[in-house]
Design an enzyme around this catalytic site. Sequence first.
Site, mmCIF file in Angstrom:
data_model
loop_
_atom_site.group_PDB
_atom_site.id
_atom_site.type_symbol
_atom_site.label_atom_id
_atom_site.label_comp_id
_atom_site.label_asym_id
_atom_site.label_seq_id
_atom_site.Cartn_x
_atom_site.Cartn_y
_atom_site.Cartn_z
ATOM 1 N NE ARG A 50 -0.720 1.574 3.594
ATOM 2 C CZ ARG A 50 0.466 2.381 3.837
ATOM 3 N NH1 ARG A 50 1.488 1.587 4.178
ATOM 4 N NH2 ARG A 50 0.381 3.887 3.590
ATOM 5 C CB ALA A 52 0.597 6.785 -3.747
ATOM 6 N NE ARG A 87 -5.920 0.741 -2.522
ATOM 7 C CZ ARG A 87 -5.516 1.176 -1.441
ATOM 8 N NH1 ARG A 87 -4.378 1.055 -1.093
ATOM 9 N NH2 ARG A 87 -6.208 1.990 -0.528
ATOM 10 C CD GLN A 198 -4.112 2.874 6.356
ATOM 11 O OE1 GLN A 198 -4.638 3.260 7.174
ATOM 12 N NE2 GLN A 198 -4.375 2.718 5.076
ATOM 13 C CG ASP A 238 -3.011 8.023 -1.891
ATOM 14 O OD1 ASP A 238 -3.137 8.583 -0.632
ATOM 15 O OD2 ASP A 238 -2.818 6.988 -1.952
ATOM 16 C CE LYS A 249 -5.725 5.630 3.405
ATOM 17 N NZ LYS A 249 -6.908 4.811 2.926
HETATM 18 O O1 MRU Z 1 -4.840 3.325 1.526
HETATM 19 P P1 MRU Z 1 -3.311 3.457 1.452
HETATM 20 O O2 MRU Z 1 -2.514 2.952 3.064
HETATM 21 O O3 MRU Z 1 -2.559 3.112 0.316
HETATM 22 O O4 MRU Z 1 -3.221 5.070 1.781
HETATM 23 C C1 MRU Z 1 -1.906 5.591 1.615
HETATM 24 C C2 MRU Z 1 -1.924 7.090 1.878
HETATM 25 O O5 MRU Z 1 -2.978 7.743 1.976
HETATM 26 C C3 MRU Z 1 -0.503 7.540 1.841
HETATM 27 O O6 MRU Z 1 -0.700 8.704 2.807
HETATM 28 C C4 MRU Z 1 -0.146 8.217 0.625
HETATM 29 O O7 MRU Z 1 -0.456 7.198 -0.464
HETATM 30 C C5 MRU Z 1 1.223 8.758 0.445
HETATM 31 S S1 MRU Z 1 2.385 7.285 0.601
HETATM 32 C C6 MRU Z 1 3.777 7.850 0.581
#
Ligand code: MRU
Length: 352
Positions: A50, A52, A87, A198, A238, A249
């Site tokens: 997980r 981005a 996703r 997370q 993201d 998030k």
């Molecule tokens: O659903 P996730 O855990 O993949 O979401 C991750 C996030 O929202 C992170 O803050 C974002 O991807 C930045 S990761 C460097």
Amino acid sequence: MSVPTPAPTLIRDGARVRILDQTALPHHRVTLDLDSLDAVAHAIRAMQVRGAPLIGATAACGVALALHDAADDATLEHALTVLGATRPTAVNLHWALDRMARVLRPLPPEARFEAAAREADAIIAEDIATNAAIGQHGLALIADIAARRPGPVRVMTHCNAGWLATLGHGTALAPVYAAQAAGIAVEVWVSETRPRNQGLLTAWELREAGIAHRLIADNAAGLLMARGEVDLVITGADRVAANGDTANKVGTYLKALAAADNGVPFYIAAPRSTIDFACPDGAAIPIEERDGDEVRVLHGLDTGGGTAQLRIAPADTAVGNPAFDVTPAAHITAIITEHGVFAPGALATLAS
Ligand code: MRU
């Protein structure tokens, strides 16, 4: 002191992709070998990988894996379609797949596997360098605060945008790691990030790195900012729209509102590959809606030898579970990229 190299989140090895299963963390360090396109797609969908940038790199490796035995047009297009549907919000996924498609479509099938492997490896190497550059640009912001007030610089973050979410040191946490390496004391407020928690991954990372941090319930963020206990907020992203509106998030927006109300600088740290110039503003960003059981059922309870689940709401409880929200550009102080720090209204200089 240089920033210590983190453990790899992803290793591409011929007809196999090895990942760290993030659904087992923070209690257990489990590696998984993915040996099919479907296994890679499942790992992204189920959030075994997980974040981005890591999602994008994993998808690129998945394309290479899919082409290992046969690389005709139908196989290539099938891989791009399957991975592209995993996703919707993190644009790095589509950025990586578009990049793979641009390289691979013009090639004859017999040249495609090698080229796919090379391109996936390039995406991985570039992300490591990008994280380091984001770290240095963000370090300047932290150093500036450290020079103006005594005590540790108090950073608040949300979700996990550390090494677990990338191939290097992360995006939002890269400046924190760079500050530690530069001898600047930092203390990180880590919000839990319901429903997938997370923040527990962030707390685990920071503990491993020996960086002071405190885990907080998501709803504590506003009080801490109002009390003057937060010097700056840094989160990842993201997808950043052309006007600077940013999807990250779910819960990020509320932190940005509290930051704006309390005069706390609010930064997004993200690579250029997270900026989607085809998206004019936040309203055009697709927001992933995930399974209601993520809210009804607590995952990841430590049982000593493994993890268990706990149902906290009856199975027929109606649930809304948007996985991301959009912070308007007006509430973002600046976006820290590998090319420098940009006001949200000044992203156009990165477009070409
Ligand atoms: O659903 P996730 O855990 O993949 O979401 C991750 C996030 O929202 C992170 O803050 C974002 O991807 C930045 S990761 C460097």
